[in-house]
Design an enzyme around this catalytic site. Structure first.
Site, mmCIF file in Angstrom:
data_model
loop_
_atom_site.group_PDB
_atom_site.id
_atom_site.type_symbol
_atom_site.label_atom_id
_atom_site.label_comp_id
_atom_site.label_asym_id
_atom_site.label_seq_id
_atom_site.Cartn_x
_atom_site.Cartn_y
_atom_site.Cartn_z
ATOM 1 N N CYS A 269 39.685 38.370 56.669
ATOM 2 C CA CYS A 269 38.974 39.656 56.527
ATOM 3 C C CYS A 269 38.124 39.588 57.902
ATOM 4 O O CYS A 269 37.983 40.877 58.585
ATOM 5 C CB CYS A 269 38.247 39.808 55.306
ATOM 6 S SG CYS A 269 36.866 38.533 54.902
ATOM 7 N N HIS A 327 33.073 39.156 51.821
ATOM 8 C CA HIS A 327 34.226 40.065 52.411
ATOM 9 C C HIS A 327 33.507 40.955 53.610
ATOM 10 O O HIS A 327 32.329 41.422 53.466
ATOM 11 C CB HIS A 327 34.877 41.277 51.320
ATOM 12 C CG HIS A 327 35.951 41.924 51.943
ATOM 13 N ND1 HIS A 327 36.835 41.164 52.658
ATOM 14 C CD2 HIS A 327 36.208 42.959 51.777
ATOM 15 C CE1 HIS A 327 37.788 42.345 53.173
ATOM 16 N NE2 HIS A 327 37.304 43.303 52.567
ATOM 17 N N ASP A 350 37.608 49.566 56.348
ATOM 18 C CA ASP A 350 38.252 48.016 55.929
ATOM 19 C C ASP A 350 39.770 48.033 56.441
ATOM 20 O O ASP A 350 40.557 48.555 55.672
ATOM 21 C CB ASP A 350 38.227 48.006 54.775
ATOM 22 C CG ASP A 350 38.173 46.271 54.369
ATOM 23 O OD1 ASP A 350 38.865 45.775 55.283
ATOM 24 O OD2 ASP A 350 37.707 45.964 53.202
ATOM 25 N N ASN A 390 29.511 46.839 43.259
ATOM 26 C CA ASN A 390 28.884 47.292 41.818
ATOM 27 C C ASN A 390 29.571 46.718 40.685
ATOM 28 O O ASN A 390 29.090 46.887 39.512
ATOM 29 C CB ASN A 390 28.522 48.824 41.708
ATOM 30 C CG ASN A 390 27.646 49.278 42.666
ATOM 31 O OD1 ASN A 390 26.372 48.871 42.656
ATOM 32 N ND2 ASN A 390 27.922 50.105 43.589
ATOM 33 N N ASP A 392 30.951 44.719 37.279
ATOM 34 C CA ASP A 392 30.365 43.829 36.391
ATOM 35 C C ASP A 392 31.226 42.811 36.142
ATOM 36 O O ASP A 392 32.490 42.940 36.485
ATOM 37 C CB ASP A 392 30.189 44.373 35.142
ATOM 38 C CG ASP A 392 28.997 45.580 34.946
ATOM 39 O OD1 ASP A 392 28.371 45.626 35.858
ATOM 40 O OD2 ASP A 392 29.037 46.365 33.960
#
Length: 672
Positions: A269, A327, A350, A390, A392
């Site tokens: 990456c 990342h 990306d 974001n 969980d």
């Protein structure tokens, strides 16, 4: 036919493209005029009878422009003019201005002189047109000079890796002004499927940085096209170069172009992102490399990442969802007329091939503002990036095929998002641009007492804390705090497990473990000091990270609680000392000393690589002979700066069967 005088020095200075002085054509920026001169060999120019026209061509597209004696013309159209004051009739000058919305690319132009509508002479020229962040009318205009210098002109940067609580910086040479890099970046556009399918439409769309950035994002990886880099996360890098070995973009882009556009092996990456950053800076679009720590890869779009551990703390591979310790992507600055003015500014792109966007492995541009506001209805790929920062985390402990403990962590993903600060070799925290954060410190509290509720139940809890940032060659010391939240005594089994892991994958086998029993009185908390010796981790860690887990088991009820900490083991930096550091001068030979001290418990040897855009041409390699534990070695090097300004001299020492040790030194180069 004659060649015009492109007035190279003046135009490069005016257009802030002096770094491209070695290019095979004049390099200018749109929205600003450049001057060419016509050497009149047959006869002097006669302003009363001679008229001039300029025909500018980009592939099959062209425009014909009359040359006037007025500087005033619509900025949205091509213009050409002569300045009547001080006109040299033997070598008259013509100023050509591309509109701020012109397409990026390699142009040719013809300048035709007519005498009473009869052709008299013809001049030819070529130029490369780039976006212009200094021009207010350009869609990539950025209003701060320090940011233009950093995100367009700076040919070096820092990439941030490791973990949110133990950040490691890696020097990277952007190389945008190095030989053949400009041509390779233009060919990223020319080799793209869009260009090969319909050259005319591709040239037309190249006026828009949104279009350009999507093409480049797809072309940096080779999954759908003849792109630049082939990814590899297998651990087997035979047939190519280990992703950690690259130190700059120039070698990669040149290798791709010289091979006939075969993908370069291999990238991960940060390599993808850094190479894309170089291409975008070359094209004139402000760009910076950004790291998201604990980056979620949510394969089913439910904003939940599931992780599973054994009853002794070993992390299991049993889901397609994953969290990468870090990342790396890029942000580009542009207006978003397709979305409305409130989404202008930094956009996430990306090039790492993770998810398809409209059928192609690319991502973005996704407005950072849209991610923060959860505008998942907007172009492009906002939902995917939103999940990366974001999601969980649902963590389960599994025993004999069934889940015996569950936990939910709502703060682990995206606790720190950062980039290099403009004009300084420091980290700049941009987390608040992506998400609402409670306080400057709340995003880095995963190992603190505040995380206890997420690491336990109403009956018991566990908290893992590193005593200090682990350093290669030193004992790794950490503390496990076990807490009894009930008013009855407990006997607990304590399982500790350490595994190595690459930043983007599940851990490998266990390399260290400890199992014990501890008795806790009613409402008692105990601190259990632990350590992992260098001899227990040096042969397995290398550039990898460590996944450390603790599982508490209530002997009476078999209830279990899990605590996890992931960290990197930092290797000491190479020390670089510049002799006569305050007197580094353009085109004058300079000296430097690179020093390495062996921190490991065993002798090491390796190969030292030294490079620096604008300081060294190519790389200098040296063999470093075995050094005993604690021993130091020095290597003297010389370099001749070819560009003024602040440059980065970087060194990397690839140790046999060990991690790579790196260092860098910023060098200020002045004119005589």
């Amino acid at each position: 036919m004659q060649q015009v005088d492109l007035e190279i020095g003046e135009n490069l200075e005016r257009h802030r493209t002096a770094g491209f002085s070695h290019a095979k054509a004049l390099v200018v920026r749109r929205g600003a005029p450049f001057r060419v001169s016509l050497p009149m060999k047959a006869r002097p120019f006669d302003a009363r009878t001679d008229t001039l026209r300029v025909k500018v061509m980009l592939g099959p597209l062209y425009v014909t422009i009359p040359v006037t004696f007025s500087k005033r013309s619509p900025s949205s159209r091509w213009g050409a003019f002569m300045d009547p004051e001080g006109l040299d009739v033997s070598k008259p000058s013509v100023f050509i201005r591309a509109p701020a919305s012109a397409s990026v690319g390699r142009y040719t132009f013809k300048l035709l002189a007519l005498d009473q509508d009869k052709p008299k002479f013809l001049f030819l020229g070529k130029f490369i047109l780039l976006c212009n962040s200094w021009c207010r009318a350009d869609s990539v205009y950025i209003p701060f000079e320090d940011q233009r210098e950093e995100y367009i002109q700076n040919d070096s940067s820092l990439l941030f890796m490791g973990t949110a609580t133990n950040v490691v910086c890696r020097p990277w040479s952007m190389d945008q002004f190095e030989p053949d890099v400009l041509e390779a970046c233009l060919n990223v556009l020319n080799v793209s499927p869009q260009h090969q399918h319909d050259k005319r439409m591709d040239y037309l769309y190249r006026n828009n940085p949104v279009y350009i950035s999507r093409v480049v994002s797809a072309m940096i990886n080779c999954e759908d096209d003849r792109g630049v880099l082939k990814g590899n996360w297998s651990g087997d890098f035979s047939g190519g170069v280990h992703a950690s070995t690259w130190t700059g973009s120039g070698d990669i882009l040149r290798s791709w172009a010289q091979s006939g556009y075969r993908p370069v092996k291999y990238g991960q990456c940060w390599v993808y992102a850094a190479v894309m950053c170089t291409v975008m800076r070359v094209l004139g679009i402000p760009c910076r490399v950004v790291t998201n720590f604990n980056s979620a890869h949510d394969t089913n779009g439910n904003l939940v990442i599931e992780e599973f551990y054994s009853e002794t703390g070993k992390k299991l591979k049993s889901t397609k969802d994953s969290i990468w310790n870090f990342h790396v992507w890029v942000e580009c600055w542009m207006t978003r007329r397709d979305l409305g003015g409130d989404m202008d500014g930094w956009q996430v792109l990306d090039p790492t091939p993770q998810e398809r966007s409209r059928g192609v492995y690319c991502c973005g541009p996704a407005p950072v503002k849209a991610i923060k506001e959860r505008r998942v209805d907007l172009f492009y790929d906002v939902p995917f990036v939103y999940a990366e920062v974001n999601a969980d985390v649902h963590t389960s402990v599994v025993s004999q095929g069934r889940v015996v403990s569950r936990g939910v962590d709502t703060e682990r993903v995206g606790p720190l998002i950062c980039t290099k600060a403009a004009g300084s070799p420091r980290m700049h925290n941009v987390t608040g641009d992506y998400k609402n954060i409670k306080s400057p410190f709340s995003t880095l509290s995963s190992s603190s007492e505040s995380s206890t509720l997420r690491r336990g139940t109403d009956k018991m809890a566990a908290v893992l804390t590193l005593d200090k940032a682990p350093v290669a060659g030193a004992v790794i010391r950490f503390t496990l705090k076990v807490i009894n939240r009930q008013r009855v005594a407990k006997m607990l089994k304590v399982h500790l497990n350490a595994q190595t892991k690459e930043y983007n994958s599940s851990p490998a086998d266990t390399f260290w473990e400890d199992h014990s029993l501890v008795r806790l009185g009613p409402s008692e908390a105990k601190f259990m000091k632990q350590q992992i010796l260098p001899g227990q981790y040096e042969d397995v860690v290398g550039d990898d990270l460590v996944n450390l887990a603790a599982v508490l088991e209530d002997v009476a009820t078999h209830e279990r609680v899990l605590a996890v900490e992931e960290f990197s083991v930092v290797t000491p930096e190479l020390l670089i000392k510049i002799e006569e550091e305050d007197n580094v001068t353009l085109n004058q030979e300079q000296s430097a000393i690179v020093t390495f001290t062996n921190p490991f418990s065993q002798p090491v040897s390796g190969v030292l690589n030294v490079s620096g855009a604008g300081l060294l041409r190519g790389h200098a390699n040296f063999r470093m002979f075995p050094l005993h534990p604690g021993g130091s070695g020095e290597q003297h090097i010389t370099f001749v700066p070819s560009m003024t300004g602040t440059k980065m001299l970087q060194a990397s020492l690839s140790l046999s069967n060990r991690s790579t040790v790196r260092g860098f030194k910023m060098v200020s180069v002045r004119r005589l």
